[in-house]
Design an enzyme around this catalytic site. Structure first.
Site, mmCIF file in Angstrom:
data_model
loop_
_atom_site.group_PDB
_atom_site.id
_atom_site.type_symbol
_atom_site.label_atom_id
_atom_site.label_comp_id
_atom_site.label_asym_id
_atom_site.label_seq_id
_atom_site.Cartn_x
_atom_site.Cartn_y
_atom_site.Cartn_z
ATOM 1 N N HIS A 232 1.462 -8.552 -0.807
ATOM 2 C CA HIS A 232 1.572 -8.239 0.536
ATOM 3 C C HIS A 232 2.771 -7.880 0.657
ATOM 4 O O HIS A 232 3.694 -8.548 0.835
ATOM 5 C CB HIS A 232 1.133 -9.315 1.510
ATOM 6 C CG HIS A 232 -0.385 -9.441 1.324
ATOM 7 N ND1 HIS A 232 -1.472 -9.345 2.571
ATOM 8 C CD2 HIS A 232 -1.142 -10.240 0.675
ATOM 9 C CE1 HIS A 232 -2.525 -9.681 2.227
ATOM 10 N NE2 HIS A 232 -2.617 -10.066 1.083
ATOM 11 N N ASN B 204 -12.522 -8.723 -8.727
ATOM 12 C CA ASN B 204 -13.023 -9.873 -9.372
ATOM 13 C C ASN B 204 -14.419 -9.957 -9.349
ATOM 14 O O ASN B 204 -14.958 -9.882 -8.364
ATOM 15 C CB ASN B 204 -12.459 -11.106 -9.865
ATOM 16 C CG ASN B 204 -12.290 -11.628 -8.459
ATOM 17 O OD1 ASN B 204 -11.682 -11.355 -7.523
ATOM 18 N ND2 ASN B 204 -13.177 -12.729 -8.091
ATOM 19 N N TYR C 197 -5.485 -19.293 6.073
ATOM 20 C CA TYR C 197 -5.159 -20.435 5.231
ATOM 21 C C TYR C 197 -3.349 -20.794 4.854
ATOM 22 O O TYR C 197 -3.050 -21.573 4.318
ATOM 23 C CB TYR C 197 -5.765 -20.119 3.629
ATOM 24 C CG TYR C 197 -5.319 -18.844 2.977
ATOM 25 C CD1 TYR C 197 -3.796 -18.966 2.371
ATOM 26 C CD2 TYR C 197 -5.683 -17.789 2.800
ATOM 27 C CE1 TYR C 197 -3.360 -17.694 1.755
ATOM 28 C CE2 TYR C 197 -5.312 -16.667 2.119
ATOM 29 C CZ TYR C 197 -4.210 -16.680 1.655
ATOM 30 O OH TYR C 197 -3.738 -15.512 1.084
ATOM 31 N N GLU C 198 -2.928 -19.941 5.699
ATOM 32 C CA GLU C 198 -1.354 -19.917 5.421
ATOM 33 C C GLU C 198 -0.825 -20.793 6.224
ATOM 34 O O GLU C 198 0.050 -21.478 6.424
ATOM 35 C CB GLU C 198 -0.667 -18.529 5.907
ATOM 36 C CG GLU C 198 -0.762 -17.740 4.623
ATOM 37 C CD GLU C 198 -0.219 -16.366 4.948
ATOM 38 O OE1 GLU C 198 1.091 -16.016 4.927
ATOM 39 O OE2 GLU C 198 -0.862 -15.156 5.169
ATOM 40 N N MET D 229 -10.999 -14.015 1.782
ATOM 41 C CA MET D 229 -10.413 -14.847 2.560
ATOM 42 C C MET D 229 -9.471 -14.282 3.977
ATOM 43 O O MET D 229 -8.613 -14.852 4.572
ATOM 44 C CB MET D 229 -9.139 -15.635 2.024
ATOM 45 C CG MET D 229 -9.745 -16.396 0.486
ATOM 46 S SD MET D 229 -8.365 -17.166 -0.305
ATOM 47 C CE MET D 229 -9.455 -17.615 -1.720
ATOM 48 N N SER D 230 -10.162 -12.950 4.295
ATOM 49 C CA SER D 230 -9.319 -12.379 5.326
ATOM 50 C C SER D 230 -10.491 -11.566 6.097
ATOM 51 O O SER D 230 -11.739 -11.750 6.216
ATOM 52 C CB SER D 230 -8.357 -11.268 4.539
ATOM 53 O OG SER D 230 -9.181 -10.506 3.784
ATOM 54 N N HIS E 167 -3.117 -14.771 6.848
ATOM 55 C CA HIS E 167 -4.349 -15.284 6.555
ATOM 56 C C HIS E 167 -4.362 -16.624 7.311
ATOM 57 O O HIS E 167 -3.384 -17.475 7.347
ATOM 58 C CB HIS E 167 -4.602 -15.453 5.165
ATOM 59 C CG HIS E 167 -4.256 -14.434 4.343
ATOM 60 N ND1 HIS E 167 -3.041 -13.994 3.955
ATOM 61 C CD2 HIS E 167 -5.461 -13.379 3.857
ATOM 62 C CE1 HIS E 167 -3.264 -12.854 3.180
ATOM 63 N NE2 HIS E 167 -4.392 -12.300 3.213
ATOM 64 N N HIS F 222 -5.279 -15.428 -8.932
ATOM 65 C CA HIS F 222 -4.493 -14.315 -8.015
ATOM 66 C C HIS F 222 -4.067 -13.120 -9.093
ATOM 67 O O HIS F 222 -4.161 -11.929 -8.763
ATOM 68 C CB HIS F 222 -3.444 -14.838 -7.111
ATOM 69 C CG HIS F 222 -3.158 -13.722 -6.163
ATOM 70 N ND1 HIS F 222 -3.812 -13.017 -5.097
ATOM 71 C CD2 HIS F 222 -1.838 -13.168 -5.650
ATOM 72 C CE1 HIS F 222 -3.322 -12.431 -4.139
ATOM 73 N NE2 HIS F 222 -2.015 -12.348 -4.604
ATOM 74 N N SER G 75 -4.725 -7.652 0.136
ATOM 75 C CA SER G 75 -4.107 -7.735 -1.158
ATOM 76 C C SER G 75 -4.100 -6.708 -1.942
ATOM 77 O O SER G 75 -5.340 -6.014 -2.105
ATOM 78 C CB SER G 75 -4.953 -8.995 -1.729
ATOM 79 O OG SER G 75 -4.578 -10.281 -1.236
ATOM 80 N N ALA H 148 -9.266 -7.228 -0.668
ATOM 81 C CA ALA H 148 -9.819 -7.451 -2.228
ATOM 82 C C ALA H 148 -10.602 -8.410 -2.121
ATOM 83 O O ALA H 148 -10.194 -9.612 -1.481
ATOM 84 C CB ALA H 148 -8.454 -7.752 -3.292
HETATM 85 N N1 HPA Z 1 -13.080 -15.215 -3.458
HETATM 86 C C1 HPA Z 1 -12.393 -15.241 -2.571
HETATM 87 N N2 HPA Z 1 -11.391 -14.427 -2.123
HETATM 88 C C2 HPA Z 1 -10.882 -13.424 -3.056
HETATM 89 C C3 HPA Z 1 -11.810 -13.357 -4.205
HETATM 90 C C4 HPA Z 1 -12.814 -14.348 -4.688
HETATM 91 O O1 HPA Z 1 -13.383 -14.197 -5.392
HETATM 92 N N3 HPA Z 1 -11.287 -12.242 -4.928
HETATM 93 C C5 HPA Z 1 -10.228 -11.876 -4.053
HETATM 94 N N4 HPA Z 1 -10.036 -12.465 -3.078
#
Ligand code: HPA
Length: 272
Positions: free
Chosen positions: A61, A235, A85-86, A211-212, A83, A247, A30, A113
């Protein structure tokens, strides 16, 4: 995972992919998509044109495969990832790693990220992965054992190769960057975490959450590849951040860090 899926994808790739083993493979996650500017690649292939891969569905992506040369090295770069989750299954998630393995590649840089939960972290910081916690409890190697993918019970003591971590440290130091080594907690997504979950992951020893990366890292390490992981803290994690997560915030942080990311990737490529 069914090896025939990978056979079909590999058979559909141009011969140039297999004529020389890549010195390094990179997966750009990401927001990392623009960290690579390659003018004249040996090959540029949209994921949509790689049968079975499917176009990347997540904003940020790019969804293309690049084969290029830099500083006398051959680099296989996957710009965008699939991912868990997809809902596409593990095979699509680990496909880049399996293709690199079949190309004869021996090392891979995984970028992402993630949310920062170590109090020392700020948005825009980079974290070099030292280890991970798989909170999902499942992984791509569940299923019949394929000896090509390593031992039945792969050791996970040192997934992220110390030598590659050193190369990342050197690249960061050259740019005067704040950087720490840390532990990445892998969650299934697509929901961001609750503050209570973040609290728990902190107690588990995690510094960042995302998540990756972990599925690819587990698979690559089991297969005997050297693995490096590099996180942009996009973040602060839920409950630490004063505002709800989205996102768009992840993408904005990535955009702000673009030139630094490009420099880090290029330094890693040239000095690894
Ligand atoms: N949590 C999960 N996945 C993420 C986050 C987060 O805060 N930021 C970017 N990908």
């Amino acid at each position: 995972m069914d090896a025939t899926f990978f056979d079909k994808v590999a058979a559909a790739l141009p011969a140039v992919c297999f004529e020389q083993a890549p010195d390094l493979a990179i997966v750009l996650g990401s927001g990392w998509g623009d960290a690579l500017q390659v003018d004249r690649p040996l090959l540029r292939l949209s994921y949509a044109d790689i049968p079975g891969f499917g176009a990347a569905t997540v904003p940020g992506h790019a969804g293309e495969f690049l084969l290029y040369e830099r500083a006398g090295k051959r680099i296989a770069a996957f710009c965008g990832r699939r991912h868990w989750y997809e809902g596409v299954g593990w095979a699509c998630v680990v496909l880049p790693v399996e293709l690199v393995r079949r190309m004869g590649g021996k090392r891979i840089l995984l970028t992402n990220a993630a949310g920062g939960l170590n109090p020392a972290l700020h948005a825009g910081d980079f974290v070099i992965l030292r280890d991970h916690v798989n909170t999902v409890g499942i992984n791509p190697l569940i299923g019949p054992h394929n000896p090509a993918w390593g031992a039945r019970f792969p050791d996970m003591t040192e997934v992220y190769t110390p030598r590659l971590r050193d190369v990342l440290h050197a690249a960061a130091a050259k740019r005067g960057l704040r950087v720490m080594e840390g532990v990445y907690a892998f969650t299934s997504g697509p929901v961001f975490e609750t503050p209570a979950e973040i609290h728990m992951y902190g107690h588990m020893g995690a510094d960042v959450v995302g998540m990756s990366t972990v599925p690819e890292a587990v698979f690559a390490h089991a297969c005997g590849l050297e693995v490096a992981g590099l996180t942009l803290v996009s973040n602060l994690a839920a409950g630490i951040s004063p505002k709800p997560l989205c996102h768009e915030e992840v993408m904005a942080a990535s955009k702000a860090a673009q030139s630094v990311m490009a420099g880090l990737v290029d330094d890693f490529v040239t000095s690894v």
